[in-house]
Motif scaffolding. Sequence first.
Motif, PDB file in Angstrom:
ATOM      1  N   ILE A 177       9.221 -21.425 -30.236  1.00  0.00           N
ATOM      2  CA  ILE A 177       9.993 -22.534 -30.111  1.00  0.00           C
ATOM      3  C   ILE A 177      11.452 -22.386 -30.382  1.00  0.00           C
ATOM      4  N   GLU A 178      11.916 -21.365 -31.001  1.00  0.00           N
ATOM      5  CA  GLU A 178      13.069 -21.017 -31.263  1.00  0.00           C
ATOM      6  C   GLU A 178      13.760 -20.570 -29.461  1.00  0.00           C
ATOM      7  N   LEU A 179      12.936 -19.744 -29.021  1.00  0.00           N
ATOM      8  CA  LEU A 179      13.176 -19.288 -27.833  1.00  0.00           C
ATOM      9  C   LEU A 179      13.202 -20.261 -26.646  1.00  0.00           C
ATOM     10  N   TYR A 180      12.021 -21.116 -26.655  1.00  0.00           N
ATOM     11  CA  TYR A 180      12.067 -22.186 -25.821  1.00  0.00           C
ATOM     12  C   TYR A 180      13.226 -23.076 -25.928  1.00  0.00           C
ATOM     13  N   TYR A 227       6.449 -20.465 -17.851  1.00  0.00           N
ATOM     14  CA  TYR A 227       7.688 -21.209 -17.590  1.00  0.00           C
ATOM     15  C   TYR A 227       8.529 -20.470 -17.162  1.00  0.00           C
ATOM     16  N   MET A 228       8.859 -19.260 -17.683  1.00  0.00           N
ATOM     17  CA  MET A 228       9.958 -18.624 -17.253  1.00  0.00           C
ATOM     18  C   MET A 228       9.702 -17.875 -15.813  1.00  0.00           C
ATOM     19  N   ILE A 229       8.384 -17.670 -15.524  1.00  0.00           N
ATOM     20  CA  ILE A 229       8.081 -17.200 -13.981  1.00  0.00           C
ATOM     21  C   ILE A 229       8.296 -18.106 -13.020  1.00  0.00           C
ATOM     22  N   GLU A 230       7.881 -19.598 -13.467  1.00  0.00           N
ATOM     23  CA  GLU A 230       8.021 -20.682 -12.609  1.00  0.00           C
ATOM     24  C   GLU A 230       9.481 -20.884 -12.247  1.00  0.00           C
ATOM     25  N   ALA A 231      10.533 -20.738 -13.678  1.00  0.00           N
ATOM     26  CA  ALA A 231      11.893 -20.832 -13.348  1.00  0.00           C
ATOM     27  C   ALA A 231      12.198 -19.990 -12.330  1.00  0.00           C
ATOM     28  N   TYR A 232      11.825 -18.702 -12.509  1.00  0.00           N
ATOM     29  CA  TYR A 232      12.432 -17.546 -11.861  1.00  0.00           C
ATOM     30  C   TYR A 232      12.247 -17.860 -10.313  1.00  0.00           C
ATOM     31  N   TYR A 233      11.000 -18.320  -9.883  1.00  0.00           N
ATOM     32  CA  TYR A 233      10.478 -18.327  -8.590  1.00  0.00           C
ATOM     33  C   TYR A 233      11.369 -19.730  -8.048  1.00  0.00           C
ATOM     34  N   ALA A 234      11.658 -20.868  -9.022  1.00  0.00           N
ATOM     35  CA  ALA A 234      12.367 -22.001  -8.343  1.00  0.00           C
ATOM     36  C   ALA A 234      13.601 -21.625  -7.897  1.00  0.00           C
ATOM     37  N   LYS A 235      14.180 -20.567  -8.478  1.00  0.00           N
ATOM     38  CA  LYS A 235      15.740 -20.232  -8.156  1.00  0.00           C
ATOM     39  C   LYS A 235      15.837 -19.387  -7.153  1.00  0.00           C
ATOM     40  N   THR A 258      16.007 -23.792 -22.975  1.00  0.00           N
ATOM     41  CA  THR A 258      16.174 -25.161 -22.403  1.00  0.00           C
ATOM     42  C   THR A 258      17.660 -25.642 -22.481  1.00  0.00           C
ATOM     43  N   GLU A 259      18.227 -25.380 -23.573  1.00  0.00           N
ATOM     44  CA  GLU A 259      19.918 -25.619 -23.936  1.00  0.00           C
ATOM     45  C   GLU A 259      20.437 -24.774 -22.847  1.00  0.00           C
ATOM     46  N   ARG A 260      20.231 -23.542 -22.496  1.00  0.00           N
ATOM     47  CA  ARG A 260      21.080 -22.850 -21.524  1.00  0.00           C
ATOM     48  C   ARG A 260      20.954 -23.162 -20.080  1.00  0.00           C
ATOM     49  N   GLY A 261      19.981 -24.262 -19.844  1.00  0.00           N
ATOM     50  CA  GLY A 261      19.595 -24.689 -18.368  1.00  0.00           C
ATOM     51  C   GLY A 261      18.612 -23.399 -17.701  1.00  0.00           C
ATOM     52  N   VAL A 262      18.023 -22.626 -18.723  1.00  0.00           N
ATOM     53  CA  VAL A 262      17.034 -21.538 -17.903  1.00  0.00           C
ATOM     54  C   VAL A 262      15.788 -22.227 -17.676  1.00  0.00           C
ATOM     55  N   ASN A 266      12.259 -31.212 -20.418  1.00  0.00           N
ATOM     56  CA  ASN A 266      11.327 -32.022 -20.697  1.00  0.00           C
ATOM     57  C   ASN A 266       9.922 -31.166 -20.484  1.00  0.00           C
ATOM     58  N   LEU A 267      10.043 -29.954 -20.347  1.00  0.00           N
ATOM     59  CA  LEU A 267       8.795 -29.295 -20.243  1.00  0.00           C
ATOM     60  C   LEU A 267       7.947 -29.404 -21.717  1.00  0.00           C
ATOM     61  N   PRO A 268       6.545 -29.628 -21.419  1.00  0.00           N
ATOM     62  CA  PRO A 268       6.171 -29.530 -22.926  1.00  0.00           C
ATOM     63  C   PRO A 268       6.213 -28.438 -23.843  1.00  0.00           C
ATOM     64  N   VAL A 269       6.436 -28.776 -25.179  1.00  0.00           N
ATOM     65  CA  VAL A 269       6.754 -27.652 -26.126  1.00  0.00           C
ATOM     66  C   VAL A 269       5.427 -26.567 -25.973  1.00  0.00           C
ATOM     67  N   PRO A 270       5.864 -25.149 -25.697  1.00  0.00           N
ATOM     68  CA  PRO A 270       4.890 -24.169 -25.560  1.00  0.00           C
ATOM     69  C   PRO A 270       4.187 -23.786 -27.045  1.00  0.00           C
ATOM     70  N   LYS A 271       2.822 -23.636 -26.851  1.00  0.00           N
ATOM     71  CA  LYS A 271       2.246 -23.422 -28.199  1.00  0.00           C
ATOM     72  C   LYS A 271       1.950 -21.796 -28.415  1.00  0.00           C
ATOM     73  N   ASP A 272       2.281 -21.226 -27.526  1.00  0.00           N
ATOM     74  CA  ASP A 272       2.492 -19.723 -27.725  1.00  0.00           C
ATOM     75  C   ASP A 272       3.236 -19.011 -26.506  1.00  0.00           C
ATOM     76  N   PHE A 273       3.373 -17.600 -26.538  1.00  0.00           N
ATOM     77  CA  PHE A 273       4.201 -16.928 -25.886  1.00  0.00           C
ATOM     78  C   PHE A 273       3.724 -16.908 -24.239  1.00  0.00           C
ATOM     79  N   GLN A 274       2.589 -17.004 -24.089  1.00  0.00           N
ATOM     80  CA  GLN A 274       2.025 -16.939 -22.826  1.00  0.00           C
ATOM     81  C   GLN A 274       2.458 -18.014 -21.981  1.00  0.00           C
ATOM     82  N   ILE A 275       2.236 -19.359 -22.503  1.00  0.00           N
ATOM     83  CA  ILE A 275       2.886 -20.555 -21.902  1.00  0.00           C
ATOM     84  C   ILE A 275       4.365 -20.277 -21.576  1.00  0.00           C
ATOM     85  N   LEU A 276       5.053 -19.994 -22.510  1.00  0.00           N
ATOM     86  CA  LEU A 276       6.383 -19.744 -22.281  1.00  0.00           C
ATOM     87  C   LEU A 276       6.708 -18.634 -21.232  1.00  0.00           C
TER      88      LEU A 276
END
Length: 281
Positions: free
Chosen positions: A244-247, A272-280, A251-255, A259-269
């Motif tokens: 949650i700290e990393l999420y 999110y990061m893979i999705e963010a990478y490909y979106a950019k 989010t604050e840094r705009g990475v 409004n992404l749901p709070v991840p329950k584990d690192f796999q979900i996070l």
Amino acid sequence: MSILSIEHISYSYEDGTKALKDVSFSVEPGEKTAFIGANGSGKSTTFLCLNGILKPQAGRILYKDKPISYSKKELLSLRSKVGIVFQEPDNQLFAASVVQEISFGLFNMKLPRCEIEKKVEAIVDYMGITPFAQKPVHLLSGGQKKQVALADILVMEPEVLLMDEPVSALDPVHTVMLHEKITELPKEGITIIVSTHDLDFALQWADKIVVFHQGLILKSGSPEEIFMDKELLVQAELIQPKVIELYTELTERGVLRENLPVPKDFQILKNYMIEAYYAKI
Ligand SMILES: Nc1ncnc2c1ncn2[C@@H]1O[C@H](COP(=O)(O)OP(=O)(O)OP(=O)(O)O)[C@@H](O)[C@H]1O
């Protein structure tokens, strides 16, 4: 209907320690609840009150919306429906062998021997304790005793299971196994309340988190509500789960987008990061 609720209970031990000060909450049938809080905050004392072992000096406890009366008959009936697995298995186990230990409650219920044998065999298999089922209890390791303590309660088919630090003393393989069991059991209709210091597990597993601090409940709510509330965690002397700290930081840094749901584990996070990478790109 709540399956179990407590209303304004206070409990002081004989030496004057005020372990619970006007505590209230309720649990719905099938709900997975995690009690969290620093050492000595009142979690185990609440368990002992919920199972009728301790009688609060003030307030009341309701089972299926009916206040418990503390008559011998009613306490026995309550304990057959609300099972408790203690933090220290030695407080719970006393029979000579594992099989005798698990059979004990069923013999007390005067069930036919063949039915007892069937139930014990099934639970021994379910809990993976066949390799040491014939051993004397006092020769088991701490983790094995913990597994037997759970089997001991489960064989009685409780409606509510209270588990105090269920995975302390378990190795990684048995920790995963136990986590799987306490995820499966609610699907079979068992309501589980766990007291735990493993906040990553509480985040992933629980429907509801209750935060204890110095004999009070500071807040109860969904894992997201509790673990996103940094001020609350500081007040309760708890540490925010790393995921949650990393999420929050990402989010604050705009990475990550807002409004992404709070991840329950690192796999979900990670997803999110893979999705963010490909979106950019
Ligand atoms: N038998 C007892 N006699 C006196 N005080 C007690 C007794 N058992 C617990 N306490 C005190 O009651 C308070 C609440 O203890 P409790 O065991 O409920 O906390 P807890 O949240 O379960 O802690 P932990 O996370 O360390 O297991 C503590 O101050 C503890 O020292």
